[in-house]
Design a protein around this motif. Structure first.
Motif, PDB file in Angstrom:
ATOM      1  N   LEU A   2      25.466  -9.244 -18.193  1.00  0.00           N
ATOM      2  CA  LEU A   2      24.084  -9.376 -18.641  1.00  0.00           C
ATOM      3  C   LEU A   2      23.149  -9.864 -17.546  1.00  0.00           C
ATOM      4  CD1 LEU A   2      24.718 -10.933 -22.143  1.00  0.00           C
ATOM      5  CD2 LEU A   2      23.998  -8.614 -21.622  1.00  0.00           C
ATOM      6  N   ILE A  16      18.566 -14.610 -20.437  1.00  0.00           N
ATOM      7  CA  ILE A  16      18.990 -13.789 -21.569  1.00  0.00           C
ATOM      8  C   ILE A  16      18.045 -13.994 -22.751  1.00  0.00           C
ATOM      9  CG2 ILE A  16      20.810 -13.462 -23.289  1.00  0.00           C
ATOM     10  CD1 ILE A  16      22.798 -14.139 -20.956  1.00  0.00           C
ATOM     11  N   ALA A  17      17.696 -15.245 -23.049  1.00  0.00           N
ATOM     12  CA  ALA A  17      16.794 -15.523 -24.170  1.00  0.00           C
ATOM     13  C   ALA A  17      15.407 -14.941 -23.910  1.00  0.00           C
ATOM     14  CB  ALA A  17      16.717 -17.026 -24.419  1.00  0.00           C
ATOM     15  N   GLU A  19      14.548 -12.333 -21.930  1.00  0.00           N
ATOM     16  CA  GLU A  19      14.571 -10.876 -22.038  1.00  0.00           C
ATOM     17  C   GLU A  19      14.783 -10.438 -23.483  1.00  0.00           C
ATOM     18  OE1 GLU A  19      13.471  -9.052 -19.695  1.00  0.00           O
ATOM     19  OE2 GLU A  19      13.411 -10.734 -18.299  1.00  0.00           O
ATOM     20  N   SER A  20      15.554 -11.208 -24.251  1.00  0.00           N
ATOM     21  CA  SER A  20      15.704 -10.922 -25.674  1.00  0.00           C
ATOM     22  C   SER A  20      14.357 -11.005 -26.381  1.00  0.00           C
ATOM     23  CB  SER A  20      16.688 -11.898 -26.322  1.00  0.00           C
ATOM     24  OG  SER A  20      17.979 -11.707 -25.797  1.00  0.00           O
ATOM     25  N   LEU A  23      12.608  -7.789 -25.974  1.00  0.00           N
ATOM     26  CA  LEU A  23      13.186  -6.758 -26.836  1.00  0.00           C
ATOM     27  C   LEU A  23      12.781  -6.955 -28.298  1.00  0.00           C
ATOM     28  CD1 LEU A  23      16.769  -6.568 -25.293  1.00  0.00           C
ATOM     29  CD2 LEU A  23      14.949  -4.869 -25.094  1.00  0.00           C
ATOM     30  N   VAL A  24      12.866  -8.186 -28.781  1.00  0.00           N
ATOM     31  CA  VAL A  24      12.535  -8.483 -30.177  1.00  0.00           C
ATOM     32  C   VAL A  24      11.073  -8.165 -30.471  1.00  0.00           C
ATOM     33  CG1 VAL A  24      12.233 -10.401 -31.810  1.00  0.00           C
ATOM     34  CG2 VAL A  24      14.356 -10.181 -30.517  1.00  0.00           C
ATOM     35  N   THR A  51      14.347 -20.513 -29.012  1.00  0.00           N
ATOM     36  CA  THR A  51      15.748 -20.150 -29.225  1.00  0.00           C
ATOM     37  C   THR A  51      16.678 -21.217 -28.665  1.00  0.00           C
ATOM     38  OG1 THR A  51      15.234 -17.796 -29.175  1.00  0.00           O
ATOM     39  CG2 THR A  51      17.522 -18.416 -28.723  1.00  0.00           C
TER      40      THR A  51
END
Length: 67
Positions: A2, A16-17, A19-20, A23-24, A51
Protein backbone atom coordinates in the motif's frame (compact mmCIF):
# COMPACT_ATOMS: atom_id res chain seq x y z
CA UNK A 1 2.11 -2.98 -1.02
CA UNK A 2 0.00 0.00 0.00
CA UNK A 3 2.82 2.41 0.76
CA UNK A 4 6.55 2.56 0.32
CA UNK A 5 8.17 1.26 3.50
CA UNK A 6 9.40 4.14 5.60
CA UNK A 7 9.92 2.27 8.86
CA UNK A 8 7.51 4.80 10.31
CA UNK A 9 4.23 2.97 10.93
CA UNK A 10 2.45 6.14 12.09
CA UNK A 11 3.38 7.90 8.85
CA UNK A 12 2.25 4.93 6.79
CA UNK A 13 -1.03 4.76 8.73
CA UNK A 14 -1.59 8.46 8.07
CA UNK A 15 -0.90 8.04 4.35
CA UNK A 16 -3.34 5.14 4.06
CA UNK A 17 -6.05 6.97 6.02
CA UNK A 18 -5.49 10.18 4.01
CA UNK A 19 -5.71 8.44 0.65
CA UNK A 20 -8.74 6.49 1.87
CA UNK A 21 -10.36 9.86 2.57
CA UNK A 22 -9.90 10.81 -1.07
CA UNK A 23 -11.45 7.53 -2.20
CA UNK A 24 -14.40 7.74 0.22
CA UNK A 25 -15.14 11.32 -0.80
CA UNK A 26 -14.83 10.54 -4.52
CA UNK A 27 -12.12 13.10 -5.16
CA UNK A 28 -10.89 13.36 -8.72
CA UNK A 29 -8.26 16.04 -9.18
CA UNK A 30 -8.08 16.22 -12.96
CA UNK A 31 -9.25 19.55 -14.30
CA UNK A 32 -9.92 21.20 -10.94
CA UNK A 33 -8.60 24.48 -9.61
CA UNK A 34 -5.81 24.83 -7.07
CA UNK A 35 -8.39 26.00 -4.50
CA UNK A 36 -10.49 22.86 -5.09
CA UNK A 37 -7.40 20.68 -4.80
CA UNK A 38 -6.49 22.39 -1.52
CA UNK A 39 -10.03 21.75 -0.28
CA UNK A 40 -9.74 18.07 -1.21
CA UNK A 41 -6.50 17.85 0.76
CA UNK A 42 -8.11 19.46 3.82
CA UNK A 43 -11.04 17.03 3.65
CA UNK A 44 -8.71 14.03 3.30
CA UNK A 45 -6.62 15.27 6.23
CA UNK A 46 -9.75 15.64 8.38
CA UNK A 47 -10.86 12.13 7.39
CA UNK A 48 -7.46 10.71 8.39
CA UNK A 49 -7.45 12.58 11.70
CA UNK A 50 -10.97 11.42 12.56
CA UNK A 51 -10.11 7.84 11.57
CA UNK A 52 -6.86 7.62 13.52
CA UNK A 53 -7.85 9.81 16.49
CA UNK A 54 -11.62 9.55 16.86
CA UNK A 55 -13.12 12.66 18.44
CA UNK A 56 -15.41 10.64 20.73
CA UNK A 57 -12.33 9.09 22.34
CA UNK A 58 -10.31 12.31 22.53
CA UNK A 59 -13.19 14.34 23.96
CA UNK A 60 -13.45 12.20 27.11
CA UNK A 61 -9.77 12.53 28.02
CA UNK A 62 -9.11 14.94 30.88
CA UNK A 63 -6.15 16.60 29.18
CA UNK A 64 -5.45 18.87 32.18
CA UNK A 65 -4.72 15.83 34.37
CA UNK A 66 -2.20 14.24 32.01
CA UNK A 67 1.31 14.92 33.23
Amino acid sequence: MLTASTRRPAGENWSIAHESGHLVRGHHDQGISRAERDQHEAVANAFAADTLLPREILDVVDWDRIA
